[in-house]
Design a protein around this motif. Sequence first.
Motif, PDB file in Angstrom:
ATOM      1  N   HIS A  36      24.340  12.612  16.840  1.00 54.49           N
ATOM      2  CA  HIS A  36      24.907  12.772  17.952  1.00 54.49           C
ATOM      3  C   HIS A  36      25.040  14.469  18.272  1.00 54.49           C
ATOM      4  O   HIS A  36      25.439  14.798  17.371  1.00 54.49           O
ATOM      5  CB  HIS A  36      26.194  12.006  18.200  1.00 54.49           C
ATOM      6  N   VAL A  37      25.432  14.574  19.657  1.00 49.97           N
ATOM      7  CA  VAL A  37      25.891  15.846  20.031  1.00 49.97           C
ATOM      8  C   VAL A  37      26.836  15.668  20.767  1.00 49.97           C
ATOM      9  O   VAL A  37      27.295  14.910  21.471  1.00 49.97           O
ATOM     10  CB  VAL A  37      24.600  16.698  20.909  1.00 49.97           C
ATOM     11  N   THR A  38      28.196  16.594  20.474  1.00 52.40           N
ATOM     12  CA  THR A  38      29.269  16.506  21.221  1.00 52.40           C
ATOM     13  C   THR A  38      29.469  17.278  22.543  1.00 52.40           C
ATOM     14  O   THR A  38      28.595  18.275  22.821  1.00 52.40           O
ATOM     15  CB  THR A  38      30.519  17.231  20.117  1.00 52.40           C
ATOM     16  N   GLY A  39      30.433  17.105  23.396  1.00 52.71           N
ATOM     17  CA  GLY A  39      30.529  17.661  24.527  1.00 52.71           C
ATOM     18  C   GLY A  39      30.804  19.067  24.433  1.00 52.71           C
ATOM     19  O   GLY A  39      30.298  20.023  25.011  1.00 52.71           O
ATOM     20  N   ALA A  40      31.408  19.505  23.376  1.00 54.06           N
ATOM     21  CA  ALA A  40      32.038  20.609  23.027  1.00 54.06           C
ATOM     22  C   ALA A  40      30.715  21.512  22.705  1.00 54.06           C
ATOM     23  O   ALA A  40      30.436  22.725  23.215  1.00 54.06           O
ATOM     24  CB  ALA A  40      32.967  20.827  21.798  1.00 54.06           C
ATOM     25  N   GLU A  41      29.672  20.916  22.005  1.00 53.20           N
ATOM     26  CA  GLU A  41      28.593  21.654  21.610  1.00 53.20           C
ATOM     27  C   GLU A  41      27.494  21.928  22.763  1.00 53.20           C
ATOM     28  O   GLU A  41      27.238  22.921  22.930  1.00 53.20           O
ATOM     29  CB  GLU A  41      27.575  20.857  20.546  1.00 53.20           C
TER      30      GLU A  41
END
Length: 150
Positions: A36-41
């Motif tokens: 997964h990749v976060t919104g922050a990233e």
Amino acid sequence: MADIKISALTAKGANLATTDRLAIAEVGGGSFNSKHVTGAEIITAANLVTARAVSSTTHTLALSDAHKFIQFDNGSAIAVTIPTNASVAFSTGTQILFSQHGAGQVTFAAAGGVTVRAAGGKLKTTAQYSMGSLIKIATDEWYITGDLTT
């Protein structure tokens, strides 16, 4: 992670939040690994600016300039043309940051049919290391702002 059909996923109804997680798949050794990749990233990556040096004395903006920081670096004056949408189809909202990195003053000019909105008609960089930005606001309409003069 259990297999889920894309059609079974629910749509994101609001703006991207830093705590949102987006599923991705990574290929490793012939199989897929869920990650997964976060919104922050994503927000951080989207806000990074890539520098691009231009050393010629004439330059017509190209799609490769979109969302870049262009450092105009020449000892002589530099003429920059903002093209029509018909010749270079930048998306509305495209931003191009720029600086006069060398001694040559940078002058921006609109191609025929293009409108450039500039406070006081200022379309030239003031001095070496002056900075500014161009933002496309409509099909053939741009704003220019920054350390500019007439």
